[in-house]
Scaffold this motif. Sequence first.
Motif, short mmCIF file in Angstrom:
data_model
loop_
_atom_site.label_atom_id
_atom_site.label_comp_id
_atom_site.label_asym_id
_atom_site.label_seq_id
_atom_site.Cartn_x
_atom_site.Cartn_y
_atom_site.Cartn_z
N THR A 1 -5.97 5.14 2.69
CA THR A 1 -5.60 5.78 3.95
C THR A 1 -4.23 6.42 3.86
O THR A 1 -4.03 7.57 4.28
N LEU A 2 -3.27 5.70 3.29
CA LEU A 2 -1.92 6.24 3.15
C LEU A 2 -1.87 7.34 2.10
O LEU A 2 -1.11 8.31 2.24
N LEU A 3 -2.68 7.21 1.05
CA LEU A 3 -2.73 8.26 0.03
C LEU A 3 -3.26 9.56 0.62
O LEU A 3 -2.75 10.65 0.32
N ALA A 4 -4.27 9.46 1.48
CA ALA A 4 -4.78 10.66 2.15
C ALA A 4 -3.69 11.29 3.01
O ALA A 4 -3.57 12.52 3.08
N GLY A 5 -2.89 10.45 3.67
CA GLY A 5 -1.79 10.98 4.46
C GLY A 5 -0.74 11.66 3.60
O GLY A 5 -0.20 12.72 3.97
N LEU A 6 -0.43 11.07 2.44
CA LEU A 6 0.55 11.68 1.54
C LEU A 6 0.11 13.06 1.06
O LEU A 6 0.92 13.99 0.92
N SER B 1 0.82 -1.21 0.00
CA SER B 1 0.00 0.00 0.00
C SER B 1 0.86 1.26 0.00
O SER B 1 0.48 2.28 -0.61
N LEU B 2 2.01 1.22 0.67
CA LEU B 2 2.93 2.37 0.62
C LEU B 2 3.38 2.62 -0.82
O LEU B 2 3.43 3.78 -1.27
N ALA B 3 3.70 1.54 -1.54
CA ALA B 3 4.12 1.70 -2.94
C ALA B 3 2.97 2.20 -3.81
O ALA B 3 3.15 3.11 -4.64
N LEU B 4 1.78 1.63 -3.65
CA LEU B 4 0.63 2.05 -4.45
C LEU B 4 0.23 3.50 -4.14
O LEU B 4 -0.11 4.27 -5.04
N ALA B 5 0.26 3.86 -2.87
CA ALA B 5 -0.09 5.24 -2.49
C ALA B 5 0.89 6.22 -3.10
O ALA B 5 0.49 7.29 -3.58
N GLN B 6 2.18 5.86 -3.09
CA GLN B 6 3.19 6.73 -3.70
C GLN B 6 2.95 6.85 -5.20
O GLN B 6 3.09 7.94 -5.80
#
Length: 319
Positions: free
Chosen positions: A203-208, A114-119
């Motif tokens: 969730t991580l995309l919103a944080g980014l 998910s970190l990779a996809l969000a990035q």
Amino acid sequence: MRETASPPTSRKPSGDDGQAAPAARRPFSARLRTALGPLPWISPAIILIAFVVLWPVVEMVRSSFLRIRRSGIVKGSNGTDNYKKLFDEPDFTHVLWNTMVWVVCVVGITIVLSLALAQLFNQQFPGRRVARWALIIPWAASVFMTAIVFRWMLHHSYGAINTLLVDLHVIDEGKDWLGEPSTAFPWMIGVAVFVSLPFTTYTLLAGLQTIPGEVYEAARMDGASTWRTYLSVTLPLLRPAILVAVVINLINVFNSFPIIWAMTGGGPGYETDTTTTFMYKIKASDIGESAALSVVNFGIIIVLVLLYLGVNRWNKEAD
């Protein structure tokens, strides 16, 4: 003629000149009314939580100390015998190990992917909107139906995956992927990661997207490489989003039932069971023992969440 200084006037205590008195000096009834002021607005939520969450927990704990027949009739107190019987189960240790492997692998792989996809989705590229929409599909679909689809795709005779692998000459004949624990468990983990990715990625995309661009500009001016910027800027600022994603995934994955039950039913035997499916199986023979395992499950997930929160707080203070 020298003027005589007028004596200093006494200052009125706070509250006598029309101003509000400090909260500590206000009457208890006034403070109580202030504290209970929001109650009419939040009371529906409190009542809902009490009936949906607190009451079932109380009943779960109470049932774990009762002797209950399979028909549901309570035969009286059973003390701690339900817990003793649970811990004496020959497969209980193996099921606990399966549960730990299940939770660590699914949550860990999900967070990394998910970190990779969000990035990726935080960058501008053609078709980004369509890709974001496509990611929602595993989340929107029923988890149970997704597991059923994968079960049929993995069928040893006519499953799409076996057919594809045979056509590509990767394997000589269809393989019973779900019939062996060594292959069934990895496939179940893969399906669990597949259905967990959408929520975690968003969730991580919103944080980014809450990270200001100025910090990246400052990092570039300092000569930081892309990898160093990600480790020293992005990940620390993503900590709140990662915290939310990990905690919610811990709870969801630990209590996951549909994927395991639909794909293998915990079999063969108890080889692919977790505590959740094992609890469902023993309910057929002993409801009190099943309730005892429910209490153990509840305690384990509380401990896991508290441990993660403690480690996260310790890392934050160390920074």
